[in-house]
Scaffold this active site. Structure first.
Site, mmCIF file in Angstrom:
data_model
loop_
_atom_site.group_PDB
_atom_site.id
_atom_site.type_symbol
_atom_site.label_atom_id
_atom_site.label_comp_id
_atom_site.label_asym_id
_atom_site.label_seq_id
_atom_site.Cartn_x
_atom_site.Cartn_y
_atom_site.Cartn_z
ATOM 1 N N HIS A 110 -6.150 -7.030 -13.135
ATOM 2 C CA HIS A 110 -5.069 -6.783 -14.096
ATOM 3 C C HIS A 110 -4.133 -7.988 -14.195
ATOM 4 O O HIS A 110 -4.079 -8.839 -13.311
ATOM 5 C CB HIS A 110 -4.260 -5.553 -13.675
ATOM 6 C CG HIS A 110 -3.590 -5.706 -12.338
ATOM 7 N ND1 HIS A 110 -2.432 -6.439 -12.148
ATOM 8 C CD2 HIS A 110 -3.929 -5.225 -11.109
ATOM 9 C CE1 HIS A 110 -2.077 -6.397 -10.889
ATOM 10 N NE2 HIS A 110 -2.972 -5.681 -10.221
ATOM 11 N N GLU A 214 -6.116 0.664 -6.404
ATOM 12 C CA GLU A 214 -5.860 -0.300 -5.338
ATOM 13 C C GLU A 214 -5.866 0.384 -3.970
ATOM 14 O O GLU A 214 -5.787 1.626 -3.871
ATOM 15 C CB GLU A 214 -4.510 -0.982 -5.596
ATOM 16 C CG GLU A 214 -4.095 -2.058 -4.598
ATOM 17 C CD GLU A 214 -5.046 -3.248 -4.539
ATOM 18 O OE1 GLU A 214 -6.228 -3.005 -4.202
ATOM 19 O OE2 GLU A 214 -4.617 -4.386 -4.780
#
Length: 327
Positions: A110, A214
């Site tokens: 990202h 994550e």
């Protein structure tokens, strides 16, 4: 003990701890990253600022011939490197036994997030000890950290890279796009692929998978928004079955160990390889998520910069229960 078997042992805990993991697995896999297709990412990362890999020209594909006969009917030796490579991968799958398959994974980190910027501002130690446990500082929100303007710009640059890669380099358009459910990945996915898919007359429906998120720490940036928020802001994205309204994985008083994280990524790879027949797949994920995928595939780790992309050839072999204890 081989790395993949250590991961399998940790998988037992992972499937119990995370409600979105499959309740049972019909089979298990051994994953391996195949060498000699792309440049040495580890060496390239060492030469990048902060030792974080940035997107390589041509995605680092090594220009070579594949003298195996698998591409002869599809492309000629004068075709572009990505055309020959794509034909080679399809040929590998066509000629492989049923228990072996290959996929090209486009792993995309990202763009720069609020939490990344604030950590640089206050320093890593202060971030870990104090700020990361708060919802924000009164001006910006850390929880499910969003992209900052620079992160949006990085995603737009990556969108331009993909457009040129597909149209000029003949990089295959991802047949499936997956995303972590965290906001910074969802928005990066939308920016990077929406215009490209529209230009090609394709519908973009990225798949949101809980286990792609994550590494779970007690930092609020690692907690996700509600399912309702995701549905309202990303209505064309496909949310996987079993995805809960509220975040049931993030815990304020517990962090996932690195081995638990690798086991979680191993689980989601098994899900993808078991259920997705496509060969060219994009995943929008996070820095430590990429490291965990590398480890789940028996590889050493390298770091990747925000808004950067890397491609890997992953070989998956189904392993029967009777074989799990063998080297």
């Amino acid at each position: 003990m081989p790395v993949w078997f250590a991961v399998y042992l940790a998988l037992v805990w992972s499937q119990i701890a995370f409600s979105s993991a499959p309740e049972s697995m019909a089979c298990h896999y051994k994953f391996e990253i195949q060498p000699d297709y792309f440049v040495d990412y580890f060496e390239a990362a060492r030469q990048c600022p902060g030792k974080k890999l940035t997107t390589r020209p041509n995605l680092g594909l090594i220009d070579k011939s594949y003298n195996d006969g698998k591409q002869s009917q599809a492309v000629s030796e004068t075709s572009l490197p990505w055309e020959r490579f794509a034909a080679h991968i399809r040929g590998l799958n066509a000629d492989s036994p049923d228990h072996v398959s290959y996929k090209v994974l486009f792993l995309m980190r990202h763009g720069l997030g609020v939490h990344n910027v604030f950590m640089e501002k206050v320093g890593g130690q202060a971030w870990r000890d104090y700020w990361s446990h708060l919802d924000g500082d009164g001006n910006v929100v850390f929880r499910d950290a969003k992209l900052v303007d620079q992160g949006v710009q990085q995603a737009n640059i990556l969108a331009g890279f993909w457009s040129k890669a597909v149209s000029e380099l003949k990089v295959p358009l991802p047949e499936t796009v997956y995303s972590s459910p965290l906001a910074r990945c969802l928005e990066t996915t939308r920016i990077v692929f929406s215009r490209l898919f529209e230009q090609l007359g394709q519908s973009l429906h990225p798949n949101i998978k809980e286990l792609l998120r994550e590494r779970l720490t007690d930092h609020t940036c690692d907690s996700r928004s509600s399912r309702t928020w995701i549905e309202n802001n990303y209505p064309t994205f496909i949310i996987e079955p079993g995805f809960t309204e509220n975040d049931e994985l993030w815990k304020r008083d517990r962090s996932e160990t690195p081995d638990e994280h690798v086991a979680r990524k191993h689980t989601v790879l098994e899900d993808i390889f078991s259920n997705d027949p496509h060969q060219f797949i994009a995943l929008t994920i996070h820095s430590y998520a990429m490291s965990a995928i590398l480890r789940a595939c028996g590889s050493e780790e390298f770091r990747i910069a925000e808004g950067s992309l890397v491609a890997l050839v992953v070989r998956a072999e189904k392993i029967g229960a009777s074989q799990l204890g063998t080297s």
